[in-house]
Design an enzyme around this catalytic site. Structure first.
Site, short mmCIF file in Angstrom:
data_model
loop_
_atom_site.label_atom_id
_atom_site.label_comp_id
_atom_site.label_asym_id
_atom_site.label_seq_id
_atom_site.Cartn_x
_atom_site.Cartn_y
_atom_site.Cartn_z
N ASP A 159 40.21 29.24 25.22
CA ASP A 159 40.98 28.17 25.85
C ASP A 159 42.27 27.86 25.10
OD1 ASP A 159 39.69 27.08 23.68
OD2 ASP A 159 38.59 25.56 24.81
N GLY A 160 42.19 27.82 23.76
CA GLY A 160 43.40 27.56 22.97
C GLY A 160 44.43 28.66 23.12
N ALA B 259 39.19 24.82 32.34
CA ALA B 259 38.11 25.47 33.09
C ALA B 259 37.31 26.39 32.17
CB ALA B 259 38.68 26.27 34.26
N ARG C 273 48.24 28.31 24.63
CA ARG C 273 49.41 28.76 23.87
C ARG C 273 50.25 29.75 24.66
NH1 ARG C 273 49.89 33.19 21.04
NH2 ARG C 273 47.63 33.52 20.89
N THR D 88 37.03 26.01 28.91
CA THR D 88 36.27 25.12 28.03
C THR D 88 34.96 24.71 28.67
OG1 THR D 88 38.30 24.25 27.01
CG2 THR D 88 36.31 22.90 26.82
N ASP E 131 33.07 20.75 22.37
CA ASP E 131 32.43 21.38 21.21
C ASP E 131 31.28 20.52 20.68
OD1 ASP E 131 34.17 23.48 21.36
OD2 ASP E 131 35.49 22.78 19.75
N ASP F 63 34.56 30.33 24.88
CA ASP F 63 35.17 29.07 24.47
C ASP F 63 36.36 29.29 23.54
OD1 ASP F 63 35.12 26.11 24.39
OD2 ASP F 63 34.64 26.41 22.29
N ASP G 24 38.60 19.91 24.52
CA ASP G 24 37.97 21.00 23.77
C ASP G 24 37.09 20.45 22.64
OD1 ASP G 24 37.56 23.77 23.12
OD2 ASP G 24 38.91 23.50 21.43
#
Length: 208
Positions: A71-72, A33, A76, A35, A93, A68, A89
């Site tokens: 998100d990673g 979401a 994690r 992203t 991008d 943005d 992702d």
């Protein structure tokens, strides 16, 4: 492997990214979401750029890029990073860059600034090739995280120049440095390919 500039930035800003990502997880948002939210923000920024409002568009892009980046971190912290999430992702991008350059291309066309149109086309091509060379190399078992202008560096060049109303300089720099980066990655893969062939030849001779 030497940490990339992006890896170093994530480490530097970990104290900000982790608490923010944890908060977004707690309120029920998902990494995908976030992203898509970043992509929506980029689209809004590109539209503003197409109208010639460079400073405002640059600020919106900056906010979208920062969103943005979460998100990673969220994935994690959830202990559930997924291949599909990484795929979404990466695709997002690429769309974000296409849309951003599309907004600038439209602006230059409306201004009949044809050098700007050509530079924007070359900047788009360079940006796509940088990402494509890396993806294709990794698909063949090589690495290609090298070069002057990765995605993060492209935004570091682009956004401040947009905020200071210098879109032409921004696209020219990305056009030149982006294509140089793609070429650097091609050469990097070439070296690895030759090394792989050398080892394969040595193994074949050893077996015989």
């Amino acid at each position: 492997m030497k940490p990339t500039f992006t890896d170093q930035l994530r480490r530097i800003f970990k104290g900000i990214l982790d608490p923010t990502g944890a908060f977004l997880n707690r309120i029920g948002l998902t990494p995908n979401a976030i992203t898509l939210l970043g992509l929506v923000g980029t689209t809004a920024g590109a539209y503003i750029l197409s109208l010639g409002k460079m400073t405002t568009g640059g600020i919106v892009l900056l906010i979208s890029v920062l969103v943005d980046a979460l998100d990673g971190t969220m994935a994690r912290l959830r202990s559930e990073p997924s291949d599909f999430g990484g795929f979404v992702d990466s695709v997002s991008d690429r769309y974000a860059e296409f849309i951003t350059f599309g907004g600038l291309l439209y602006f230059f066309l409306t201004q009949e600034n044809y050098p700007g149109v050509v530079a924007t086309f070359l900047a788009t091509a360079g940006s796509v090739l940088v990402s494509y060379v890396k993806a294709r190399a990794e698909g063949l078992g090589f690495t290609a995280k090298v070069g002057l202008l990765t995605r993060v560096e492209r935004y570091i060049v682009l956004i401040p120049l947009l905020i200071f109303n210098q879109p032409f300089i921004a696209v020219v720099l990305i056009a030149v440095l982006g294509n140089i980066t793609a070429f650097q990655r091609i050469l990097h893969v070439r070296v690895q390919g030759r090394e792989r062939m050398r080892k394969a030849k040595e193994n074949k001779e050893y077996l015989h």
